[in-house]
Scaffold this motif. Structure first.
Motif, short mmCIF file in Angstrom:
data_model
loop_
_atom_site.label_atom_id
_atom_site.label_comp_id
_atom_site.label_asym_id
_atom_site.label_seq_id
_atom_site.Cartn_x
_atom_site.Cartn_y
_atom_site.Cartn_z
N VAL A 144 8.91 0.22 2.39
CA VAL A 144 9.22 -1.20 1.73
C VAL A 144 9.20 -2.27 2.37
CG1 VAL A 144 10.53 -2.52 -0.03
CG2 VAL A 144 10.26 -0.15 -0.72
N LYS A 145 9.89 -1.96 3.39
CA LYS A 145 10.33 -3.00 4.53
C LYS A 145 8.80 -3.39 5.51
CE LYS A 145 13.20 -4.17 8.48
NZ LYS A 145 14.34 -3.58 9.32
N SER A 146 7.89 -2.27 5.47
CA SER A 146 6.90 -2.35 6.12
C SER A 146 5.86 -3.08 5.29
CB SER A 146 6.22 -0.84 6.36
OG SER A 146 4.85 -0.87 6.90
N LEU A 147 5.70 -2.73 4.06
CA LEU A 147 4.95 -3.60 3.06
C LEU A 147 5.29 -5.16 2.87
CD1 LEU A 147 4.45 -0.94 0.42
CD2 LEU A 147 2.71 -1.73 1.56
N ARG A 148 6.57 -5.33 3.08
CA ARG A 148 6.87 -6.73 3.02
C ARG A 148 6.51 -7.31 4.12
NH1 ARG A 148 13.09 -7.02 2.80
NH2 ARG A 148 12.84 -7.37 4.92
N GLN A 149 6.56 -6.66 5.22
CA GLN A 149 6.34 -7.42 6.44
C GLN A 149 4.73 -7.63 6.53
OE1 GLN A 149 7.57 -4.69 9.49
NE2 GLN A 149 9.66 -5.68 9.58
N GLN A 150 3.92 -6.92 6.14
CA GLN A 150 2.59 -7.09 5.87
C GLN A 150 2.24 -8.12 5.09
OE1 GLN A 150 0.93 -3.32 4.56
NE2 GLN A 150 0.72 -2.59 6.42
N TRP A 151 3.08 -8.06 3.84
CA TRP A 151 2.70 -9.40 2.86
C TRP A 151 3.19 -10.68 3.54
CZ3 TRP A 151 5.87 -13.06 0.45
CH2 TRP A 151 5.08 -13.79 -0.67
N LEU A 152 4.11 -10.71 4.46
CA LEU A 152 4.59 -11.97 5.13
C LEU A 152 3.73 -12.36 6.06
CD1 LEU A 152 8.31 -11.50 5.37
CD2 LEU A 152 7.12 -12.97 3.81
N ARG A 153 2.76 -11.33 6.73
CA ARG A 153 1.71 -11.66 7.69
C ARG A 153 0.67 -12.45 6.99
NH1 ARG A 153 3.18 -6.72 10.79
NH2 ARG A 153 1.71 -5.60 9.34
N GLN A 154 0.39 -11.99 5.58
CA GLN A 154 -0.82 -12.42 4.85
C GLN A 154 -0.36 -13.60 4.18
OE1 GLN A 154 -2.02 -9.29 2.65
NE2 GLN A 154 -2.93 -8.19 4.37
N ALA A 155 1.06 -13.93 3.98
CA ALA A 155 1.69 -15.04 2.97
C ALA A 155 1.18 -16.38 3.39
CB ALA A 155 2.88 -14.75 2.98
N PRO A 156 1.14 -16.61 4.79
CA PRO A 156 0.41 -17.95 5.28
C PRO A 156 -0.99 -18.30 4.48
CG PRO A 156 1.52 -16.83 7.13
CD PRO A 156 1.27 -16.03 6.00
N GLU A 157 -1.88 -17.18 4.37
CA GLU A 157 -3.08 -17.60 3.74
C GLU A 157 -2.83 -18.08 2.39
OE1 GLU A 157 -5.37 -14.08 4.16
OE2 GLU A 157 -5.31 -14.08 6.63
N TRP A 158 -2.01 -17.27 1.57
CA TRP A 158 -1.76 -17.66 0.14
C TRP A 158 -0.87 -19.03 -0.04
CZ3 TRP A 158 -4.22 -15.23 -3.67
CH2 TRP A 158 -4.94 -14.03 -3.26
#
Length: 193
Positions: A41-55
């Motif tokens: 879960v922590k890994s998925l959250r970190q991946q999402w945070l890396r992509q979040a600036p685009e969104w």
């Protein structure tokens, strides 16, 4: 004895002649290890945070664009309101009258369910001998209450012309010249209470 296999399985071979034991298999180091749930879960959250600036960037630009369009439409409305104030006021007034007209039309034309209560029966023999129908009896009862033709029509959910027809037939059947005389004769025959 080294060449002689041990025929008795219960006896162990001498220590010098012991067969080598196969090593326990080790984990394949190239296969990925499965992480515990919290780590995944922590890994998925970190991946999402890396992509979040685009969104996040898209969201901010979208909100800014929507705000800009709203401001421009408001300014355009203000400009048009200054250019054509009388037309706007007349249009709003027309919409107000339209709403009142629709409401009044619905209120005036609403259909009421006819009363299904049946009053205590009067002299059914006299009613049958005179040929007074059930609807004519309802009109006669309304006449006894002192209602006008339009009120009777509204109460019975029929046309005022139909009420006039029923009243004229009641006059003929009761041999009456007016409403009061028709009601008094109906009471005398005990058709009405």
């Amino acid at each position: 004895m080294a060449s002689d296999p041990n025929p008795n399985p219960l006896t162990a071979p001498p220590a010098s002649e012991a067969t080598p034991v196969a090593p326990t298999p080790q984990r394949n180091q190239s296969a990925p290890r499965r992480l515990p749930l919290s780590a995944r879960v922590k890994s998925l959250r970190q991946q999402w945070l890396r992509q979040a600036p685009e969104w996040l960037t898209l969201l901010i630009y979208g909100l800014a664009l929507a705000l800009g369009v709203t401001v421009l439409n408001t300014l355009d409305y203000a400009f048009r309101a200054r250019m054509y104030p009388s037309e706007i006021y007349l249009g709003l007034l027309a919409l107000g009258f339209l709403a009142v007209g629709i409401w009044a039309g619905m209120w005036l034309v609403q259909r009421k369910a006819p009363k299904t209560e049946r009053a205590e029966p009067g002299n059914e023999a006299a009613q049958a001998s005179l040929g007074i129908s059930g609807r004519e009896l309802e009109v006669l009862k309304a006449l006894a209450e002192g209602l006008a033709n339009k009120e009777i029509a509204r109460q019975l959910d029929i046309s005022p012309n139909t009420v006039k027809t029923h009243v004229s037939r009641l006059f003929e059947k009761l041999d009456a010249g007016n409403r009061t005389e028709a009601v008094n004769r109906a009471r005398g025959l005990r058709i009405l209470p």
